[in-house]
Design a protein around this motif. Structure first.
Motif, PDB file in Angstrom:
ATOM      1  N   UNK A  89       0.841  -1.199   0.000  1.00 26.34           N
ATOM      2  CA  UNK A  89       0.000   0.000   0.000  1.00 26.34           C
ATOM      3  C   UNK A  89       0.875   1.247   0.000  1.00 26.34           C
ATOM      4  N   UNK A  90       0.409   2.280  -0.651  1.00 26.43           N
ATOM      5  CA  UNK A  90       1.086   3.580  -0.693  1.00 26.43           C
ATOM      6  C   UNK A  90       2.472   3.476  -1.331  1.00 26.43           C
ATOM      7  N   UNK A  91       2.642   2.528  -2.234  1.00 21.39           N
ATOM      8  CA  UNK A  91       3.931   2.286  -2.885  1.00 21.39           C
ATOM      9  C   UNK A  91       3.664   1.505  -4.159  1.00 21.39           C
ATOM     10  N   UNK A  92       4.585   1.621  -5.126  1.00 17.95           N
ATOM     11  CA  UNK A  92       4.455   0.735  -6.284  1.00 17.95           C
ATOM     12  C   UNK A  92       5.352  -0.494  -6.120  1.00 17.95           C
ATOM     13  N   UNK A  93       5.909  -0.668  -4.936  1.00 15.68           N
ATOM     14  CA  UNK A  93       6.756  -1.820  -4.649  1.00 15.68           C
ATOM     15  C   UNK A  93       5.945  -3.078  -4.381  1.00 15.68           C
ATOM     16  N   UNK A  94       6.626  -4.197  -4.476  1.00 18.96           N
ATOM     17  CA  UNK A  94       6.035  -5.491  -4.165  1.00 18.96           C
ATOM     18  C   UNK A  94       7.010  -6.282  -3.296  1.00 18.96           C
TER      19      UNK A  94
END
Length: 131
Positions: A89-94
């Protein structure tokens, strides 16, 4: 169908449909133990449904379930593993997750989460893995 295959199908259904344990009251032990890595905001060991329900809102805030992808489910004996790519959430990271599910018969008795971050996710969320 063997018990292992039945347990794999249960985990695949639960995670694949993004459902919660409460949707399967006959499939988990009331003293279920859940281990979450210390590096997560909700890290710790939790026992029973009541403790699960207390920390689970933090889980919902941490992950972006619209970017949650079940990659595979594997089982041997009383152990089932599921691999997942989860958006943060609140990120484009995984991050990549291996969830380890231990059963007694068809009752889930223990869950242990193992994670592997990507560098971008670690930078944007402050996630610290491995020291």
């Amino acid at each position: 169908m063997t018990i292992t295959e039945e347990n794999k199908a249960f985990i695949k259904d639960m995670l694949g449909s993004k459902r919660r344990l409460e949707n399967y009251p006959d499939r988990f032990d009331r003293t279920l133990v859940m281990h979450e890595p210390a590096c997560l905001p909700f890290g710790g060991t939790y026992v029973g449904l009541e403790q699960f329900q207390k920390f689970y809102p933090q889980v919902r805030d941490f992950y972006d379930f619209s970017r949650f992808e079940l990659l595979g489910v594997y089982g041997d004996g009383d152990m089932v593993f599921a691999t997942v790519r989860a958006g943060l959430a609140h990120s484009d990271g995984t991050i990549f997750i291996a969830e380890q599910f231990r059963f007694e018969g068809t009752k889930l008795v223990e869950v242990r989460l193992h994670i592997c971050d990507d560098p971008k996710a670690a930078r944007t969320t402050g996630l610290r893995i491995g020291g």
